[in-house]
Design an enzyme around this catalytic site. Structure first.
Site, PDB file in Angstrom:
ATOM      1  N   GLY A  10       1.274  -1.363   0.145  1.00  0.00           N
ATOM      2  CA  GLY A  10       0.275   0.322   0.089  1.00  0.00           C
ATOM      3  C   GLY A  10       1.246   1.320   0.006  1.00  0.00           C
ATOM      4  O   GLY A  10       1.898   0.917  -0.393  1.00  0.00           O
ATOM      5  N   GLY A  13       2.788   1.412   3.382  1.00  0.00           N
ATOM      6  CA  GLY A  13       3.761   0.323   3.805  1.00  0.00           C
ATOM      7  C   GLY A  13       5.113   0.359   2.843  1.00  0.00           C
ATOM      8  O   GLY A  13       6.243  -0.501   2.746  1.00  0.00           O
ATOM      9  N   LEU A  35      -3.647  -7.805  -1.372  1.00  0.00           N
ATOM     10  CA  LEU A  35      -3.262  -7.320  -2.848  1.00  0.00           C
ATOM     11  C   LEU A  35      -5.069  -6.362  -2.898  1.00  0.00           C
ATOM     12  O   LEU A  35      -5.279  -6.961  -4.227  1.00  0.00           O
ATOM     13  CB  LEU A  35      -2.158  -7.691  -4.112  1.00  0.00           C
ATOM     14  CG  LEU A  35      -1.187  -7.987  -4.284  1.00  0.00           C
ATOM     15  CD1 LEU A  35      -0.549  -9.522  -5.255  1.00  0.00           C
ATOM     16  CD2 LEU A  35       0.108  -6.375  -3.915  1.00  0.00           C
ATOM     17  N   ILE A  60      -4.724 -11.307   6.149  1.00  0.00           N
ATOM     18  CA  ILE A  60      -4.558 -10.942   7.763  1.00  0.00           C
ATOM     19  C   ILE A  60      -5.812 -12.310   8.672  1.00  0.00           C
ATOM     20  O   ILE A  60      -5.110 -11.913   9.841  1.00  0.00           O
ATOM     21  CB  ILE A  60      -3.559 -10.189   8.116  1.00  0.00           C
ATOM     22  CG1 ILE A  60      -5.221  -8.900   7.606  1.00  0.00           C
ATOM     23  CG2 ILE A  60      -2.583  -9.234   7.896  1.00  0.00           C
ATOM     24  CD1 ILE A  60      -4.951  -7.837   8.690  1.00  0.00           C
ATOM     25  N   THR A  99     -10.568  -7.102   8.178  1.00  0.00           N
ATOM     26  CA  THR A  99      -9.247  -6.809   7.840  1.00  0.00           C
ATOM     27  C   THR A  99      -8.393  -6.209   9.199  1.00  0.00           C
ATOM     28  O   THR A  99      -7.761  -6.945  10.345  1.00  0.00           O
ATOM     29  CB  THR A  99      -9.250  -6.190   6.975  1.00  0.00           C
ATOM     30  OG1 THR A  99      -9.366  -6.937   6.238  1.00  0.00           O
ATOM     31  CG2 THR A  99      -7.460  -5.668   6.630  1.00  0.00           C
ATOM     32  N   THR A 124      -4.829   5.238  13.541  1.00  0.00           N
ATOM     33  CA  THR A 124      -4.720   6.878  12.936  1.00  0.00           C
ATOM     34  C   THR A 124      -4.993   7.847  14.001  1.00  0.00           C
ATOM     35  O   THR A 124      -5.681   8.048  14.911  1.00  0.00           O
ATOM     36  CB  THR A 124      -5.594   6.595  11.918  1.00  0.00           C
ATOM     37  OG1 THR A 124      -6.133   7.754  11.410  1.00  0.00           O
ATOM     38  CG2 THR A 124      -6.607   5.406  12.024  1.00  0.00           C
ATOM     39  N   ASP A 125      -5.040   8.820  13.664  1.00  0.00           N
ATOM     40  CA  ASP A 125      -4.887  10.344  14.716  1.00  0.00           C
ATOM     41  C   ASP A 125      -6.921  10.356  14.394  1.00  0.00           C
ATOM     42  O   ASP A 125      -7.514  11.377  15.695  1.00  0.00           O
ATOM     43  CB  ASP A 125      -4.530  11.033  13.702  1.00  0.00           C
ATOM     44  CG  ASP A 125      -5.375  11.698  12.679  1.00  0.00           C
ATOM     45  OD1 ASP A 125      -5.667  11.618  12.230  1.00  0.00           O
ATOM     46  OD2 ASP A 125      -5.048  13.000  12.833  1.00  0.00           O
ATOM     47  N   GLU A 126      -7.560   9.626  13.688  1.00  0.00           N
ATOM     48  CA  GLU A 126      -8.947   9.271  13.693  1.00  0.00           C
ATOM     49  C   GLU A 126      -9.749   9.085  14.640  1.00  0.00           C
ATOM     50  O   GLU A 126     -10.709   8.717  14.850  1.00  0.00           O
ATOM     51  CB  GLU A 126      -9.335   8.849  12.359  1.00  0.00           C
ATOM     52  CG  GLU A 126      -8.698   9.734  11.161  1.00  0.00           C
ATOM     53  CD  GLU A 126      -9.663   9.612   9.248  1.00  0.00           C
ATOM     54  OE1 GLU A 126     -10.242   8.767   9.884  1.00  0.00           O
ATOM     55  OE2 GLU A 126      -8.833   9.306   8.809  1.00  0.00           O
ATOM     56  N   TYR A 149     -14.949   3.204   9.231  1.00  0.00           N
ATOM     57  CA  TYR A 149     -13.225   3.550   9.352  1.00  0.00           C
ATOM     58  C   TYR A 149     -12.628   3.730  10.921  1.00  0.00           C
ATOM     59  O   TYR A 149     -11.249   2.693  11.036  1.00  0.00           O
ATOM     60  CB  TYR A 149     -12.249   3.951   8.572  1.00  0.00           C
ATOM     61  CG  TYR A 149     -11.165   4.341   8.565  1.00  0.00           C
ATOM     62  CD1 TYR A 149      -9.933   2.981   8.219  1.00  0.00           C
ATOM     63  CD2 TYR A 149     -10.529   5.335   9.025  1.00  0.00           C
ATOM     64  CE1 TYR A 149      -8.829   3.467   7.916  1.00  0.00           C
ATOM     65  CE2 TYR A 149      -9.114   5.804   9.294  1.00  0.00           C
ATOM     66  CZ  TYR A 149      -8.228   4.240   8.948  1.00  0.00           C
ATOM     67  OH  TYR A 149      -6.583   4.854   8.311  1.00  0.00           O
ATOM     68  N   LYS A 153     -10.053   0.976  13.548  1.00  0.00           N
ATOM     69  CA  LYS A 153      -8.933   0.956  13.715  1.00  0.00           C
ATOM     70  C   LYS A 153      -8.513   1.290  15.868  1.00  0.00           C
ATOM     71  O   LYS A 153      -7.677   0.515  15.819  1.00  0.00           O
ATOM     72  CB  LYS A 153      -8.497   2.390  13.318  1.00  0.00           C
ATOM     73  CG  LYS A 153      -8.213   1.796  11.718  1.00  0.00           C
ATOM     74  CD  LYS A 153      -7.450   0.921  11.062  1.00  0.00           C
ATOM     75  CE  LYS A 153      -5.808   1.569  11.807  1.00  0.00           C
ATOM     76  NZ  LYS A 153      -5.323   1.013  11.592  1.00  0.00           N
TER      77      LYS A 153
HETATM   78  N1  LIG Z   1      -3.181   7.105   4.528  1.00  0.00           N
HETATM   79  C1  LIG Z   1      -3.177   7.999   5.463  1.00  0.00           C
HETATM   80  O1  LIG Z   1      -3.181   9.334   5.681  1.00  0.00           O
HETATM   81  C2  LIG Z   1      -3.103   6.988   6.874  1.00  0.00           C
HETATM   82  C3  LIG Z   1      -3.249   8.166   8.308  1.00  0.00           C
HETATM   83  C4  LIG Z   1      -2.829   7.266   9.686  1.00  0.00           C
HETATM   84  C5  LIG Z   1      -2.979   5.956   9.507  1.00  0.00           C
HETATM   85  N2  LIG Z   1      -2.804   5.330   8.031  1.00  0.00           N
HETATM   86  C6  LIG Z   1      -2.978   3.627   8.348  1.00  0.00           C
HETATM   87  O2  LIG Z   1      -1.739   2.898   7.236  1.00  0.00           O
HETATM   88  C7  LIG Z   1      -1.676   2.441   7.285  1.00  0.00           C
HETATM   89  C8  LIG Z   1      -1.354   2.145   5.851  1.00  0.00           C
HETATM   90  O3  LIG Z   1      -2.678   3.383   5.659  1.00  0.00           O
HETATM   91  P1  LIG Z   1      -2.296   2.983   3.704  1.00  0.00           P
HETATM   92  O4  LIG Z   1      -2.558   4.888   3.154  1.00  0.00           O
HETATM   93  O5  LIG Z   1      -1.223   2.789   3.342  1.00  0.00           O
HETATM   94  O6  LIG Z   1      -3.357   1.963   3.233  1.00  0.00           O
HETATM   95  P2  LIG Z   1      -3.414   1.410   2.394  1.00  0.00           P
HETATM   96  O7  LIG Z   1      -4.626   1.273   1.370  1.00  0.00           O
HETATM   97  O8  LIG Z   1      -2.700   2.495   0.692  1.00  0.00           O
HETATM   98  O9  LIG Z   1      -2.935   0.070   1.706  1.00  0.00           O
HETATM   99  C9  LIG Z   1      -3.204  -1.069   2.192  1.00  0.00           C
HETATM  100  C10 LIG Z   1      -2.704  -2.516   2.624  1.00  0.00           C
HETATM  101  O10 LIG Z   1      -2.679  -3.321   3.240  1.00  0.00           O
HETATM  102  C11 LIG Z   1      -3.506  -4.413   2.224  1.00  0.00           C
HETATM  103  N3  LIG Z   1      -3.972  -5.297   2.953  1.00  0.00           N
HETATM  104  C12 LIG Z   1      -5.596  -4.857   2.836  1.00  0.00           C
HETATM  105  N4  LIG Z   1      -6.378  -5.885   3.477  1.00  0.00           N
HETATM  106  C13 LIG Z   1      -5.477  -6.777   4.092  1.00  0.00           C
HETATM  107  C14 LIG Z   1      -5.333  -8.108   4.277  1.00  0.00           C
HETATM  108  N5  LIG Z   1      -6.845  -8.590   4.444  1.00  0.00           N
HETATM  109  N6  LIG Z   1      -4.597  -9.138   4.344  1.00  0.00           N
HETATM  110  C15 LIG Z   1      -3.282  -8.366   3.697  1.00  0.00           C
HETATM  111  N7  LIG Z   1      -3.654  -6.822   2.563  1.00  0.00           N
HETATM  112  C16 LIG Z   1      -4.337  -6.473   3.167  1.00  0.00           C
HETATM  113  C17 LIG Z   1      -3.676  -3.030   0.869  1.00  0.00           C
HETATM  114  O11 LIG Z   1      -3.897  -4.792  -0.487  1.00  0.00           O
HETATM  115  C18 LIG Z   1      -3.093  -2.710   0.973  1.00  0.00           C
HETATM  116  O12 LIG Z   1      -1.640  -3.032   0.280  1.00  0.00           O
HETATM  117  C19 LIG Z   1      -3.396   1.495   7.696  1.00  0.00           C
HETATM  118  O13 LIG Z   1      -3.167   1.241   8.909  1.00  0.00           O
HETATM  119  C20 LIG Z   1      -4.079   2.961   8.338  1.00  0.00           C
HETATM  120  O14 LIG Z   1      -6.077   2.846   8.941  1.00  0.00           O
HETATM  121  C21 LIG Z   1      -3.360   5.732   6.900  1.00  0.00           C
END
Ligand SMILES: NC(=O)c1ccc[n+]([C@@H]2O[C@H](COP(=O)([O-])OP(=O)(O)OC[C@H]3O[C@@H](n4cnc5c(N)ncnc54)[C@H](O)[C@@H]3O)[C@@H](O)[C@H]2O)c1
Length: 343
Positions: A10, A13, A35, A60, A99, A124-126, A149, A153
């Site tokens: 993602g 990550g 994916l 997962i 998930t 997340t801060d949310e 969401y 979390k």
């Molecule tokens: N993007 C932001 O601004 C933000 C801010 C704060 C926290 N977060 C947290 O950071 C983390 C990553 O966010 P992101 O923006 O990179 O998310 P993203 O949606 O871009 O990526 C999520 C990844 O998780 C994988 N995934 C989803 N369900 C899955 C499962 N059941 N098993 C295995 N893999 C799975 C997806 O294929 C994807 O590669 C999340 O936990 C999100 O809550 C994101």
């Protein structure tokens, strides 16, 4: 250090894995990812032939797949995998509960079975909900999630803490604010705005656009994650943010200004259901205890991000072709506003 990363294909990550392998080329990394529409192995093209990197496709929620993929003697799990888009959680929460909640519990169980030394949970801060105008979200503030969401979390965080209290799991939690940067799927506010502006398409704005968010460059966040993984105190939570919350309209106007596009591209529509008005995360603890500070100012980070999207039209076409973003930029209708990202 041997690490097992979930959700590494993602947005955040993949940045973490690219930066980790650059900083620690000898340190083995397994990327475990289902994916989904948000996961994209093209984000990892620069590391895929790296000896220390390997990929395992899996969910997962599937404990057997986790056990098969997880190397014995893993030092840490870095848990990004999640359904991450608020609008999708409003359209249907089930996948988020599976998930984000059940999947996190499965991973915690496997961490215990495999005696993994440390569990870094990405939250997340949310989870703090909407802040009053001068209020700041601190690590010990109450949780008040207000979307499916953020509720999922928050539930995941509780499960991580419960594993710490019940089984003595060594864990650390980070809660970052809104990330921006390259490789972000163009359904979230900033990449969507950049992609639309590049095509001179309208940019949908939720309601009055005065929702306040704190924007942190994804590379600054990943640097914080690496520091917390190594130096965070067991059982502690750390906030990551810029300390400079801004109204969405302010950020969108800045973006258009950099791109030399007219503000008339901004088109206001109906507000999101239950839209949190203000997020403002205090990251003073991270600065004080770990010594982390933000390095990338918003202006510079936006410029770099815009240039990345301008230079990577093939990446944009590929993700848009393969996975239809939930937001439909054109034609604009009330319902498309309901779907467009603005968190
Ligand atoms: N993007 C932001 O601004 C933000 C801010 C704060 C926290 N977060 C947290 O950071 C983390 C990553 O966010 P992101 O923006 O990179 O998310 P993203 O949606 O871009 O990526 C999520 C990844 O998780 C994988 N995934 C989803 N369900 C899955 C499962 N059941 N098993 C295995 N893999 C799975 C997806 O294929 C994807 O590669 C999340 O936990 C999100 O809550 C994101």
């Amino acid at each position: 250090m041997k690490i097992f990363v979930t959700g590494g294909a993602g947005f955040i990550g993949s940045q973490f894995i690219r930066d980790w392998t650059h900083r620690h080329p000898e340190s083995p990394v397994v990327n475990f990812d289902k994916l989904t529409y948000a996961g994209n192995l093209a984000n990892l093209a620069s590391v895929q032939s790296h000896d220390a990197y390997s990929f395992a496709m899996g969910d997962i929620c599937d404990q057997r797949a986790l056990l098969e993929a997880m190397p014995h003697g893993a030092d840490a799990i870095v848990h990004f995998a999640a359904e991450s888009h608020v609008d999708r959680s409003i359209s249907g929460a089930a996948e988020f509960i599976l998930t984000n909640v059940l999947g996190t519990q499965m991973l915690l169980d496997v961490a215990r079975q495999r005696k993994v030394k440390r569990f870094l949970h990405i939250s997340t801060d949310e989870v703090g909900g909407s802040m009053a105008p001068s209020e700041w979200f601190h690590e010990d503030s109450p949780l008040d999630p207000r979307s499916p969401y953020s509720a999922s979390k928050a539930a995941a965080e509780h499960l991580v803490r419960a594993a710490g209290a019940t089984f003595g799991l060594d864990y650390v939690i980070t809660r970052s604010s809104n990330n921006y940067g390259p490789f972000q799927f163009p359904e979230k506010l900033l990449p969507l705005a950049i992609c639309n502006a590049m095509q001179n398409n309208p940019i949908p704005v939720y309601g009055d656009g005065l929702q306040v968010r704190d924007w942190i460059h994804v590379a600054d966040n990943c640097r914080a994650l690496m520091e917390v993984l190594r130096h965070g105190k067991s059982g502690e939570t750390y906030h990551v943010g810029s300390g400079e919350p801004r109204e969405n309209l302010y950020v969108l106007r800045k973006l258009l200004h950099i791109m030399r596009k007219p503000e008339s591209l901004l088109v206001h529509g109906k507000d999101r259901l239950g839209h949190d008005r203000r997020y403002a995360v205090s990251c003073e603890k991270l600065e004080r205890e770990i010594g982390w500070t933000r390095k990338i100012a918003l202006q510079d980070g936006l410029l770099e991000t815009i240039q990345w999207y301008q230079q990577n039209p093939r990446w944009i076409q590929a993700v848009q072709h393969r996975n239809k973003p939930i937001s439909t930029p054109l034609p604009l209708s009330t319902s498309s506003f309901e779907k467009v990202a603005a968190c």
